[in-house]
Design a protein around this motif. Sequence first.
Motif, PDB file in Angstrom:
ATOM      1  N   LEU A  47       5.566  14.293 -10.153  1.00 14.31           N
ATOM      2  CA  LEU A  47       6.511  13.316 -10.683  1.00 14.31           C
ATOM      3  C   LEU A  47       7.049  12.411  -9.584  1.00 14.31           C
ATOM      4  O   LEU A  47       7.211  11.204  -9.774  1.00 14.31           O
ATOM      5  CB  LEU A  47       7.657  14.033 -11.394  1.00 14.31           C
ATOM      6  N   THR A  48       7.331  13.000  -8.429  1.00 16.99           N
ATOM      7  CA  THR A  48       7.815  12.201  -7.306  1.00 16.99           C
ATOM      8  C   THR A  48       6.766  11.195  -6.862  1.00 16.99           C
ATOM      9  O   THR A  48       7.068  10.014  -6.619  1.00 16.99           O
ATOM     10  CB  THR A  48       8.192  13.107  -6.128  1.00 16.99           C
ATOM     11  N   GLY A  49       5.519  11.657  -6.757  1.00 19.43           N
ATOM     12  CA  GLY A  49       4.437  10.760  -6.379  1.00 19.43           C
ATOM     13  C   GLY A  49       4.234   9.648  -7.390  1.00 19.43           C
ATOM     14  O   GLY A  49       4.016   8.488  -7.021  1.00 19.43           O
ATOM     15  N   ALA A  50       4.325   9.989  -8.686  1.00 19.43           N
ATOM     16  CA  ALA A  50       4.168   8.980  -9.735  1.00 19.43           C
ATOM     17  C   ALA A  50       5.299   7.955  -9.680  1.00 19.43           C
ATOM     18  O   ALA A  50       5.072   6.757  -9.890  1.00 19.43           O
ATOM     19  CB  ALA A  50       4.122   9.651 -11.102  1.00 19.43           C
ATOM     20  N   ALA A  51       6.517   8.419  -9.393  1.00 18.45           N
ATOM     21  CA  ALA A  51       7.657   7.508  -9.311  1.00 18.45           C
ATOM     22  C   ALA A  51       7.500   6.535  -8.148  1.00 18.45           C
ATOM     23  O   ALA A  51       7.770   5.330  -8.285  1.00 18.45           O
ATOM     24  CB  ALA A  51       8.953   8.303  -9.165  1.00 18.45           C
ATOM     25  N   VAL A  52       7.051   7.037  -7.002  1.00 17.17           N
ATOM     26  CA  VAL A  52       6.832   6.172  -5.834  1.00 17.17           C
ATOM     27  C   VAL A  52       5.734   5.151  -6.130  1.00 17.17           C
ATOM     28  O   VAL A  52       5.861   3.960  -5.812  1.00 17.17           O
ATOM     29  CB  VAL A  52       6.470   7.018  -4.599  1.00 17.17           C
ATOM     30  N   LEU A  53       4.667   5.605  -6.760  1.00 16.44           N
ATOM     31  CA  LEU A  53       3.573   4.700  -7.109  1.00 16.44           C
ATOM     32  C   LEU A  53       4.028   3.656  -8.118  1.00 16.44           C
ATOM     33  O   LEU A  53       3.628   2.486  -8.031  1.00 16.44           O
ATOM     34  CB  LEU A  53       2.402   5.506  -7.676  1.00 16.44           C
ATOM     35  N   PHE A  54       4.881   4.055  -9.065  1.00 17.49           N
ATOM     36  CA  PHE A  54       5.407   3.121 -10.050  1.00 17.49           C
ATOM     37  C   PHE A  54       6.188   1.998  -9.370  1.00 17.49           C
ATOM     38  O   PHE A  54       5.998   0.817  -9.665  1.00 17.49           O
ATOM     39  CB  PHE A  54       6.309   3.868 -11.035  1.00 17.49           C
ATOM     40  N   VAL A  55       7.074   2.377  -8.449  1.00 15.17           N
ATOM     41  CA  VAL A  55       7.883   1.377  -7.737  1.00 15.17           C
ATOM     42  C   VAL A  55       6.979   0.453  -6.914  1.00 15.17           C
ATOM     43  O   VAL A  55       7.169  -0.770  -6.896  1.00 15.17           O
ATOM     44  CB  VAL A  55       8.926   2.069  -6.834  1.00 15.17           C
ATOM     45  N   LEU A  56       5.997   1.025  -6.241  1.00 16.33           N
ATOM     46  CA  LEU A  56       5.081   0.223  -5.431  1.00 16.33           C
ATOM     47  C   LEU A  56       4.320  -0.785  -6.286  1.00 16.33           C
ATOM     48  O   LEU A  56       4.208  -1.970  -5.928  1.00 16.33           O
ATOM     49  CB  LEU A  56       4.104   1.135  -4.699  1.00 16.33           C
ATOM     50  N   LEU A  57       3.808  -0.336  -7.421  1.00 15.33           N
ATOM     51  CA  LEU A  57       3.071  -1.228  -8.308  1.00 15.33           C
ATOM     52  C   LEU A  57       3.969  -2.325  -8.867  1.00 15.33           C
ATOM     53  O   LEU A  57       3.529  -3.472  -9.026  1.00 15.33           O
ATOM     54  CB  LEU A  57       2.438  -0.424  -9.451  1.00 15.33           C
ATOM     55  N   ARG A  58       5.213  -1.986  -9.163  1.00 15.44           N
ATOM     56  CA  ARG A  58       6.139  -3.009  -9.661  1.00 15.44           C
ATOM     57  C   ARG A  58       6.408  -4.065  -8.603  1.00 15.44           C
ATOM     58  O   ARG A  58       6.438  -5.266  -8.903  1.00 15.44           O
ATOM     59  CB  ARG A  58       7.459  -2.346 -10.093  1.00 15.44           C
ATOM     60  N   LEU A  59       6.620  -3.628  -7.379  1.00 18.63           N
ATOM     61  CA  LEU A  59       6.864  -4.585  -6.293  1.00 18.63           C
ATOM     62  C   LEU A  59       5.669  -5.520  -6.116  1.00 18.63           C
ATOM     63  O   LEU A  59       5.826  -6.732  -5.939  1.00 18.63           O
ATOM     64  CB  LEU A  59       7.144  -3.839  -4.988  1.00 18.63           C
ATOM     65  N   LEU A  60       4.477  -4.954  -6.173  1.00 14.91           N
ATOM     66  CA  LEU A  60       3.272  -5.778  -6.010  1.00 14.91           C
ATOM     67  C   LEU A  60       3.078  -6.730  -7.185  1.00 14.91           C
ATOM     68  O   LEU A  60       2.738  -7.909  -6.994  1.00 14.91           O
ATOM     69  CB  LEU A  60       2.049  -4.872  -5.855  1.00 14.91           C
ATOM     70  N   ALA A  61       3.300  -6.244  -8.398  1.00 14.31           N
ATOM     71  CA  ALA A  61       3.102  -7.091  -9.573  1.00 14.31           C
ATOM     72  C   ALA A  61       4.105  -8.241  -9.609  1.00 14.31           C
ATOM     73  O   ALA A  61       3.746  -9.389  -9.884  1.00 14.31           O
ATOM     74  CB  ALA A  61       3.216  -6.252 -10.844  1.00 14.31           C
ATOM     75  N   VAL A  62       5.368  -7.937  -9.313  1.00 11.82           N
ATOM     76  CA  VAL A  62       6.409  -8.966  -9.339  1.00 11.82           C
ATOM     77  C   VAL A  62       6.170 -10.019  -8.267  1.00 11.82           C
ATOM     78  O   VAL A  62       6.430 -11.204  -8.469  1.00 11.82           O
ATOM     79  CB  VAL A  62       7.796  -8.309  -9.168  1.00 11.82           C
ATOM     80  N   SER A  63       5.658  -9.597  -7.122  1.00 10.03           N
ATOM     81  CA  SER A  63       5.395 -10.533  -6.027  1.00 10.03           C
ATOM     82  C   SER A  63       4.032 -11.201  -6.148  1.00 10.03           C
ATOM     83  O   SER A  63       3.612 -11.907  -5.230  1.00 10.03           O
ATOM     84  CB  SER A  63       5.474  -9.794  -4.690  1.00 10.03           C
ATOM     85  N   HIS A  64       3.357 -10.984  -7.292  1.00 17.40           N
ATOM     86  CA  HIS A  64       1.988 -11.501  -7.493  1.00 17.40           C
ATOM     87  C   HIS A  64       1.049 -10.997  -6.409  1.00 17.40           C
ATOM     88  O   HIS A  64       0.189 -11.723  -5.917  1.00 17.40           O
ATOM     89  CB  HIS A  64       1.992 -13.029  -7.560  1.00 17.40           C
ATOM     90  N   ALA A 121       0.063   1.696 -15.534  1.00 20.85           N
ATOM     91  CA  ALA A 121      -0.713   0.500 -15.893  1.00 20.85           C
ATOM     92  C   ALA A 121       0.212  -0.665 -16.214  1.00 20.85           C
ATOM     93  O   ALA A 121      -0.028  -1.813 -15.793  1.00 20.85           O
ATOM     94  CB  ALA A 121      -1.618   0.809 -17.090  1.00 20.85           C
ATOM     95  N   VAL A 122       1.288  -0.383 -16.938  1.00 19.70           N
ATOM     96  CA  VAL A 122       2.266  -1.429 -17.245  1.00 19.70           C
ATOM     97  C   VAL A 122       2.921  -1.933 -15.965  1.00 19.70           C
ATOM     98  O   VAL A 122       3.115  -3.139 -15.784  1.00 19.70           O
ATOM     99  CB  VAL A 122       3.330  -0.888 -18.218  1.00 19.70           C
ATOM    100  N   ALA A 123       3.265  -1.017 -15.065  1.00 18.21           N
ATOM    101  CA  ALA A 123       3.893  -1.409 -13.799  1.00 18.21           C
ATOM    102  C   ALA A 123       3.003  -2.341 -13.000  1.00 18.21           C
ATOM    103  O   ALA A 123       3.482  -3.254 -12.322  1.00 18.21           O
ATOM    104  CB  ALA A 123       4.218  -0.164 -12.977  1.00 18.21           C
ATOM    105  N   ALA A 124       1.695  -2.128 -13.076  1.00 19.19           N
ATOM    106  CA  ALA A 124       0.751  -2.939 -12.302  1.00 19.19           C
ATOM    107  C   ALA A 124       0.477  -4.297 -12.938  1.00 19.19           C
ATOM    108  O   ALA A 124       0.032  -5.218 -12.252  1.00 19.19           O
ATOM    109  CB  ALA A 124      -0.563  -2.175 -12.137  1.00 19.19           C
TER     110      ALA A 124
END
Length: 205
Positions: free
Chosen positions: A10-27, A147-150
């Motif tokens: 769960l911790t790993g998934a949460a970190v990956l979620f945040v990372l993907l959101r940062l990348l997606a938002v920043s294009h 997938a949504v986060a990305a």
Amino acid sequence: MSAKHTGSALTGAAVLFVLLRLLAVSHYDWHTAFALLHTLELDDAPGLFLGTFMADDRISTVLLMVVTPATFFYYVRTRKEPDHAHATPLLALIVLAALMVSHTLTYHRWWIAPGAVVIGAAMVLAIRNARWLLQWFAWILAGTALAVAAVVSTPWVPKERINDEGEVYIFETSPGFLKVLDARDREFRILRTEDVRKREELADH
């Protein structure tokens, strides 16, 4: 899976979620994602997670129509099994129902609830005997969330218009400064508070 391994996953998934959101938002611009990273704090996590699914109305429509019946199906199939937690899916159903009502009233998409019922019926017919789905249900939801986060590039904060000019997303308000992301070209900027004469929150994201 042990509680220790589940917690690590769960911790790993949460970190990956945040990372993907940062990348997606920043294009997917590395420097912009790095700048946005330093605007986050621990108490931003709930807003980041919920804001991801509420930011894009098209994504949230699809997710509500799919996740709601899937959660209901999972609850019905596992409610009598002693090795499954029953409160979590039940609470999730209540939250999803409230989100569906709010979404329908906001966007006037009356067909969301009937669509969820149809999808739920299809799930029951298609996977009635698929016990593996129950075992992998949490992983399927986690994969969907990642997938949504990305994919969703809309930030988890409201869009604002500054000084009746540019449209930005304000990620951090520090003493004397505002850290913003331009809504058009996704350029990260730091503005002086004294230069911001007017802030207007926009209805669209």
